[in-house]
Write a protein that holds these residues in place. Sequence first.
Motif, PDB file in Angstrom:
ATOM      1  N   UNK A  67       0.822  -1.219   0.000  1.00  0.00           N
ATOM      2  CA  UNK A  67       0.000   0.000   0.000  1.00  0.00           C
ATOM      3  C   UNK A  67       0.854   1.266   0.000  1.00  0.00           C
ATOM      4  N   UNK A  68       2.168   1.120  -0.100  1.00  0.00           N
ATOM      5  CA  UNK A  68       3.007   2.299  -0.244  1.00  0.00           C
ATOM      6  C   UNK A  68       3.833   2.699   0.956  1.00  0.00           C
ATOM      7  N   UNK A  69       3.851   1.914   2.031  1.00  0.00           N
ATOM      8  CA  UNK A  69       4.678   2.249   3.193  1.00  0.00           C
ATOM      9  C   UNK A  69       6.144   2.066   2.824  1.00  0.00           C
ATOM     10  N   UNK A  70       6.936   3.120   2.995  1.00  0.00           N
ATOM     11  CA  UNK A  70       8.360   3.047   2.662  1.00  0.00           C
ATOM     12  C   UNK A  70       9.169   2.915   3.949  1.00  0.00           C
ATOM     13  N   UNK A  71      10.311   2.252   3.856  1.00  0.00           N
ATOM     14  CA  UNK A  71      11.217   2.087   4.997  1.00  0.00           C
ATOM     15  C   UNK A  71      10.518   1.449   6.201  1.00  0.00           C
ATOM     16  N   UNK A  72       9.631   0.517   5.962  1.00  0.00           N
ATOM     17  CA  UNK A  72       8.861  -0.092   7.049  1.00  0.00           C
ATOM     18  C   UNK A  72       9.775  -0.881   7.975  1.00  0.00           C
TER      19      UNK A  72
ATOM     20  N   UNK B 175       7.363   3.772   9.648  1.00  0.00           N
ATOM     21  CA  UNK B 175       7.641   3.841   8.223  1.00  0.00           C
ATOM     22  C   UNK B 175       7.733   5.288   7.753  1.00  0.00           C
ATOM     23  N   UNK B 176       8.169   5.432   6.497  1.00  0.00           N
ATOM     24  CA  UNK B 176       8.443   6.744   5.896  1.00  0.00           C
ATOM     25  C   UNK B 176       9.376   7.536   6.800  1.00  0.00           C
ATOM     26  N   UNK B 177      10.404   6.861   7.268  1.00  0.00           N
ATOM     27  CA  UNK B 177      11.354   7.444   8.212  1.00  0.00           C
ATOM     28  C   UNK B 177      12.132   8.586   7.559  1.00  0.00           C
TER      29      UNK B 177
END
Length: 132
Positions: A35-40, A53-55
């Motif tokens: 679903x688009x979570x980055x850097x989880x 996430x999204x750090x």
Amino acid sequence: MTAERPPKKVAPVVNLPEFLSSDLGPALTNAMQGAGARDLQLSLGNDNLKAEWDLGREDYTFILYFDEETVEGRKTLVSSRQGKGEISEMFMPPERGFVKVDSATMVELLMLKFTTTLSWLTKPVVAVKGTP
């Protein structure tokens, strides 16, 4: 003569740490990344699960605490964005009103819906384990 009641169904006991590491953790990771979570980053404790996430950009965080150390019991959800303010919510999943849906599946669905509801993910989350 009175009719006998059928025996009450007893749900199997779910080992919480095992559930977190083998079911909920992987299901959330797959769904959130899809679903688009980055850097989880997912951290699992004996009675909690923490997702970040999204750090470095938005810094989304939520922690799900299993207050009674069981999948079926009360839970507390703490969330924050960019380290500012925390929102705490306590809930009991409504398993009792559902047929053929266990507590573990309800927790997975509630967690996926929680992140989507906050608009923290860029795409809709697909259901896990073939549930709607």
